[in-house]
Design a protein around this motif. Structure first.
Motif, PDB file in Angstrom:
ATOM      1  N   ALA A  78      43.751  48.357  45.764  1.00 22.61           N
ATOM      2  CA  ALA A  78      43.078  49.137  46.012  1.00 22.61           C
ATOM      3  C   ALA A  78      42.843  50.211  45.558  1.00 22.61           C
ATOM      4  N   LEU A  79      44.224  50.798  46.265  1.00 26.74           N
ATOM      5  CA  LEU A  79      44.577  52.297  45.666  1.00 26.74           C
ATOM      6  C   LEU A  79      44.779  52.197  44.237  1.00 26.74           C
ATOM      7  N   MET A  80      45.031  51.495  43.780  1.00 23.07           N
ATOM      8  CA  MET A  80      45.281  51.890  42.277  1.00 23.07           C
ATOM      9  C   MET A  80      44.275  52.237  42.301  1.00 23.07           C
ATOM     10  N   GLU A  91      49.912  56.779  35.467  1.00 27.95           N
ATOM     11  CA  GLU A  91      50.516  55.909  34.956  1.00 27.95           C
ATOM     12  C   GLU A  91      51.312  55.090  36.099  1.00 27.95           C
ATOM     13  N   PHE A  92      51.455  53.938  35.836  1.00 23.09           N
ATOM     14  CA  PHE A  92      51.806  53.051  37.009  1.00 23.09           C
ATOM     15  C   PHE A  92      53.263  52.748  36.530  1.00 23.09           C
ATOM     16  N   ASP A  93      53.490  52.260  37.543  1.00 28.11           N
ATOM     17  CA  ASP A  93      54.957  51.661  38.038  1.00 28.11           C
ATOM     18  C   ASP A  93      55.552  51.128  38.671  1.00 28.11           C
ATOM     19  N   GLY A  94      56.370  50.773  39.196  1.00 30.67           N
ATOM     20  CA  GLY A  94      56.978  50.230  40.488  1.00 30.67           C
ATOM     21  C   GLY A  94      57.180  48.712  40.933  1.00 30.67           C
ATOM     22  N   VAL A  95      56.732  48.127  42.455  1.00 31.48           N
ATOM     23  CA  VAL A  95      57.016  46.566  42.522  1.00 31.48           C
ATOM     24  C   VAL A  95      55.849  46.662  43.431  1.00 31.48           C
ATOM     25  N   GLY A  96      54.855  45.238  43.131  1.00 31.58           N
ATOM     26  CA  GLY A  96      54.146  44.737  43.272  1.00 31.58           C
ATOM     27  C   GLY A  96      53.184  43.202  43.077  1.00 31.58           C
ATOM     28  N   GLY A  97      52.329  42.786  43.758  1.00 33.97           N
ATOM     29  CA  GLY A  97      52.293  41.818  44.090  1.00 33.97           C
ATOM     30  C   GLY A  97      50.838  41.351  42.921  1.00 33.97           C
ATOM     31  N   GLN A 156      49.469  43.885  40.130  1.00 33.01           N
ATOM     32  CA  GLN A 156      49.846  43.661  38.668  1.00 33.01           C
ATOM     33  C   GLN A 156      48.135  43.914  38.130  1.00 33.01           C
ATOM     34  N   ALA A 157      47.316  43.361  39.063  1.00 24.37           N
ATOM     35  CA  ALA A 157      45.649  43.296  37.931  1.00 24.37           C
ATOM     36  C   ALA A 157      45.973  44.751  37.933  1.00 24.37           C
ATOM     37  N   GLN A 158      45.925  45.673  38.353  1.00 27.77           N
ATOM     38  CA  GLN A 158      45.556  47.053  38.237  1.00 27.77           C
ATOM     39  C   GLN A 158      45.948  47.625  37.564  1.00 27.77           C
ATOM     40  N   GLY A 159      47.154  47.018  36.290  1.00 29.53           N
ATOM     41  CA  GLY A 159      48.009  47.747  35.646  1.00 29.53           C
ATOM     42  C   GLY A 159      49.540  47.908  36.212  1.00 29.53           C
ATOM     43  N   GLY A 182      40.000  52.906  49.442  1.00 26.95           N
ATOM     44  CA  GLY A 182      40.732  52.710  48.148  1.00 26.95           C
ATOM     45  C   GLY A 182      40.940  53.791  47.168  1.00 26.95           C
ATOM     46  N   LEU A 183      39.436  54.508  47.472  1.00 33.24           N
ATOM     47  CA  LEU A 183      38.682  55.636  47.308  1.00 33.24           C
ATOM     48  C   LEU A 183      39.414  56.612  47.582  1.00 33.24           C
ATOM     49  N   ARG A 184      39.083  55.981  48.932  1.00 38.05           N
ATOM     50  CA  ARG A 184      39.396  57.800  49.470  1.00 38.05           C
ATOM     51  C   ARG A 184      40.978  57.579  49.558  1.00 38.05           C
TER      52      ARG A 184
END
Length: 385
Positions: free
Chosen positions: A18-20, A31-37, A41-44, A372-374
């Motif tokens: 939601a944050l992404m 641009e995103f990098d890191g570790v997630g589920g 991943q659906a957000q890029g 998430g937008l907040r």
């Protein structure tokens, strides 16, 4: 802008996704990098390693994976230092996340944001002071948390919880779910023994015995067990001998948005639920599903927790609504007969929790800007202040 995110469990993946989405709305070039589920991943995000490796809870449960987790901490921190993002956002999972932030701060000046304030109002209040040494800004899910963080010297914004922005399952969604799993119009009991291997192994046998007691006089009631993807096989093995002809809701073959919609429909279809303690109580409240919360810990962690927890409830619905509407069977009370009695109590008066659930959703931001937008707006505004 480059953002490095770290999430360690499904609830954190949900927050991160939601944050992404919010960050992409405010800054399409992010641009995103890191570790997630899967939701992140659906957000890029391309996760550097499977998030499921970090889904460990409890002081004792961490020990067998200690050296592996230590390597992952060092590896993740080094990736942050090498890529030099504009901000590191760690999401919940403090035992992992804050160690990453500590290493990053020791070797650089990367801005650090932690999403989900530690529950210092419940236990170990000194954690806020320790956290302030490595975290610049906290995004809080609960409205009463910012003063605790600010007192320790961190910036903090209450941003609400993404659960309040999720759709409420419609009658059509519920009918489709029932038809898809052959449930007809049978009364449904939702069972949610957790999202981590340790808690499922610990709670599923107790839940099964409790359901055997509770369903003795309710032969028509069916049991539905939504499972996170990496726990489907373990959950399926545990529930083989459960009563209620249990159905496992398996998200693995569906796109993430459809899997979430199916889960919401399962929650909304249920007449009653038995769940492990955690964020799931808010997901149930969002769909107005009456609940009983039950939880126990590894023996040693249990002994430590008994001496440190300061509150008489751990359920977020109870805390946010300032009620004790949701029955709990925790630690020594996490026994089949106690759980079965609590289920019977709720089944007899399922409307008793409705007001508390409504108040919880309102206080967490339902009807306002998407959390998430907040959260994204708070991250950007504090960076540019």
């Amino acid at each position: 802008m480059r953002v490095f995110l770290v999430a360690g469990e499904p609830s954190g993946d949900r927050l991160g996704g939601a944050l992404m989405e919010g960050l992409k709305t405010l800054d399409p070039d992010v641009e995103f990098d890191g570790v997630g589920g899967p939701l992140m991943q659906a957000q890029g995000l391309t996760s550097r390693f499977p998030m499921s490796e970090l889904s460990v809870m409890g002081l004792v449960e961490v020990l067998p994976k200690f050296f592996h987790l230590k390597r992952r901490i060092a590896e993740t921190a080094q990736a942050v230092l090498d890529t030099k993002p504009d901000v590191l956002i760690t999401i919940d999972s403090p035992d992992f996340s804050l160690r990453v932030a500590k290493l990053v701060k020791a070797s650089g000046d990367t801005r650090t944001v932690h999403y989900v304030a530690p529950s210092v109002w419940a236990w170990r209040p000194g954690r806020a002071d320790k956290m302030a040494k490595v975290i610049d800004h906290v995004l809080a899910l609960l409205p009463f948390e910012p003063p605790f963080m600010e007192r320790a010297g961190m910036e903090c914004d209450f941003v609400g919880h993404p659960v309040v922005n999720e759709p409420i399952a419609s009658d059509q969604d519920i009918s489709a779910f029932r038809a898809g799993y052959g449930l007809g119009d049978a009364p449904l009991l939702l069972a949610l023994p957790g999202s981590r291997r340790g808690e499922v192994d610990r709670l599923a046998p107790v839940f099964g015995e409790a359901l055997s007691l509770f369903l003795k006089d309710r032969p028509s009631m069916r049991v539905v067990v939504p499972a996170v993807a990496h726990m489907v096989d373990a959950v399926s093995e545990h529930i083989k001998n459960w009563p209620g002809t249990p159905v496992v809701v398996d998200p693995r073959k569906l796109p993430s948005d459809q899997a979430q919609a199916q889960k919401r429909a399962a929650f909304a279809a249920a007449d009653l639920s038995l769940a492990a303690s955690g964020t799931v109580s808010l997901e149930l409240a969002a769909q107005a599903t009456p609940m009983v919360i039950a939880y126990n810990l590894n023996w040693l962690t249990h002994q430590i927790a008994q001496r440190m927890v300061k509150l008489d409830t751990v359920t977020l619905v109870n805390l946010v609504s300032e009620t004790r509407a949701v029955p709990e069977c925790l630690l020594n009370d996490c026994r089949p007969e106690k759980i079965a009695a609590a289920l019977a109590q709720v089944a007899e008066n399922p409307d008793a929790q409705r007001e508390a659930m409504t108040v919880t959703m309102e206080r967490l931001g339902r009807g306002g800007e998407a959390p998430g937008l907040r959260a994204a707006r708070a991250v950007l505004e504090r960076m540019h202040a």
